[in-house]
Write an enzyme that holds these catalytic residues in place. Structure first.
Site, mmCIF file in Angstrom:
data_model
loop_
_atom_site.group_PDB
_atom_site.id
_atom_site.type_symbol
_atom_site.label_atom_id
_atom_site.label_comp_id
_atom_site.label_asym_id
_atom_site.label_seq_id
_atom_site.Cartn_x
_atom_site.Cartn_y
_atom_site.Cartn_z
ATOM 1 N N HIS A 1 0.839 -1.209 0.000
ATOM 2 C CA HIS A 1 0.000 0.000 0.000
ATOM 3 C C HIS A 1 0.869 1.252 0.000
ATOM 4 O O HIS A 1 0.607 2.199 -0.759
ATOM 5 C CB HIS A 1 -0.913 -0.002 1.218
ATOM 6 C CG HIS A 1 -1.652 1.292 1.424
ATOM 7 N ND1 HIS A 1 -2.854 1.564 0.824
ATOM 8 C CD2 HIS A 1 -1.331 2.398 2.151
ATOM 9 C CE1 HIS A 1 -3.252 2.780 1.167
ATOM 10 N NE2 HIS A 1 -2.346 3.305 1.974
ATOM 11 N N GLU A 2 1.890 1.281 0.842
ATOM 12 C CA GLU A 2 2.779 2.445 0.878
ATOM 13 C C GLU A 2 3.532 2.589 -0.435
ATOM 14 O O GLU A 2 3.795 3.703 -0.892
ATOM 15 C CB GLU A 2 3.753 2.336 2.059
ATOM 16 C CG GLU A 2 3.096 2.317 3.424
ATOM 17 C CD GLU A 2 2.148 3.481 3.648
ATOM 18 O OE1 GLU A 2 2.410 4.596 3.115
ATOM 19 O OE2 GLU A 2 1.130 3.307 4.337
ATOM 20 N N HIS B 1 1.619 4.607 -2.857
ATOM 21 C CA HIS B 1 1.809 6.058 -2.783
ATOM 22 C C HIS B 1 3.055 6.486 -3.550
ATOM 23 O O HIS B 1 3.063 7.541 -4.195
ATOM 24 C CB HIS B 1 1.918 6.500 -1.328
ATOM 25 C CG HIS B 1 0.633 6.398 -0.565
ATOM 26 N ND1 HIS B 1 -0.541 6.944 -1.038
ATOM 27 C CD2 HIS B 1 0.340 5.825 0.629
ATOM 28 C CE1 HIS B 1 -1.507 6.718 -0.155
ATOM 29 N NE2 HIS B 1 -0.999 6.031 0.852
ATOM 30 N N HIS C 1 3.225 9.022 -6.731
ATOM 31 C CA HIS C 1 4.150 10.146 -6.807
ATOM 32 C C HIS C 1 4.939 10.109 -8.108
ATOM 33 O O HIS C 1 5.104 11.138 -8.781
ATOM 34 C CB HIS C 1 5.101 10.104 -5.606
ATOM 35 C CG HIS C 1 6.030 11.263 -5.530
ATOM 36 N ND1 HIS C 1 7.322 11.157 -5.067
ATOM 37 C CD2 HIS C 1 5.864 12.576 -5.866
ATOM 38 C CE1 HIS C 1 7.912 12.340 -5.116
ATOM 39 N NE2 HIS C 1 7.052 13.221 -5.582
#
Length: 233
Positions: free
Chosen positions: A102-103, A106, A110
């Site tokens: 999940h991270e 991100h 980006h």
């Protein structure tokens, strides 16, 4: 002087928000705890999974680091560092792999210029400013009962609404990161069928805490607006 230390019907909005937040937080903790005891078939740690997901996405300039605490995982776009907590970094559970992926979602957002993430980044200083000044202004507006107090109250409500806006923008960012994580974990074969189902449950429970927080903030904002309207009458 005006002392708002009495119960009024608008408090029910605060209580509803509190119950929602407590319920989703408990659900998140129980779900993560359950699947943190389920080892993934490949024996990958959270760090292993993060590095694999990043490589599969063609991202090689993001560092994966350890950070203390439980569920303090986050991606820092300023330094391009993905930090995994004690419960994730060295764990081989499907829950840890899901959170790590999940991270990474991100980080992928980006790298690809995902618009809602860019908007959220722009809103960070505005939301921080709004959060810092909202309640002092609101308290001044509630304590004193004059025309100026209404102005302070409304300024506080406006500042608080900026923080609420940030939370609203955060929702699609979080859901999209989870979707990306599940797609990569499943499509690459890093996790199998039942493991993917478990990961979805963990990430859904985590996403619902953001929904609950936003809902609670909206209810609080609605309560403040109702109070402001009543003060103008």
């Amino acid at each position: 002087m005006y002392y708002p230390m009495y119960f009024d019907s608008t408090y029910i909005l605060v209580l509803i928000g509190l119950v929602i937040c407590l319920g989703t937080s408990a659900k998140m903790k129980s779900t993560f705890s359950k699947y943190s005891r389920v080892r993934n078939h490949a024996g990958m740690t959270g760090r292993d999974a993060a590095e694999q997901v990043l490589r599969r996405a063609g991202i090689y300039d993001v560092r994966v680091e350890h950070i203390s605490g439980d569920l303090t995982d986050h991606y820092d776009p300023r330094t391009k560092v993905l930090r995994l907590s004690d419960a994730t970094y060295s764990s081989t559970s499907v829950a840890a792999v899901g959170v790590a992926a999940h991270e990474c979602g991100h980080a992928i957002q980006h790298a690809t210029g995902y618009a809602p993430l860019q908007l959220r980044s722009l809103l960070v200083p505005v939301a921080n400013f709004g959060s810092s000044i909202a309640w002092p202004l609101i308290l001044i507006g509630l304590i004193f009962n004059n025309q100026s107090s209404v102005l302070f109250l409304n300024l506080g409500i406006f500042a608080f609404s900026l923080a609420v806006l940030f939370q609203l923008v955060t929702l699609p960012v979080e859901f999209n990161a989870s979707r990306r994580a599940v797609q990569i974990l499943g499509g690459s074969g890093m996790l199998y069928g039942e493991e993917i189902d478990a990961t979805k449950k963990v990430l859904t429970a985590a996403a619902l805490t953001y929904v609950a927080g936003t809902t609670s903030a909206i209810l609080q904002l609605l309560r403040l607006i109702l109070i402001s309207n009543s003060r103008r009458r």
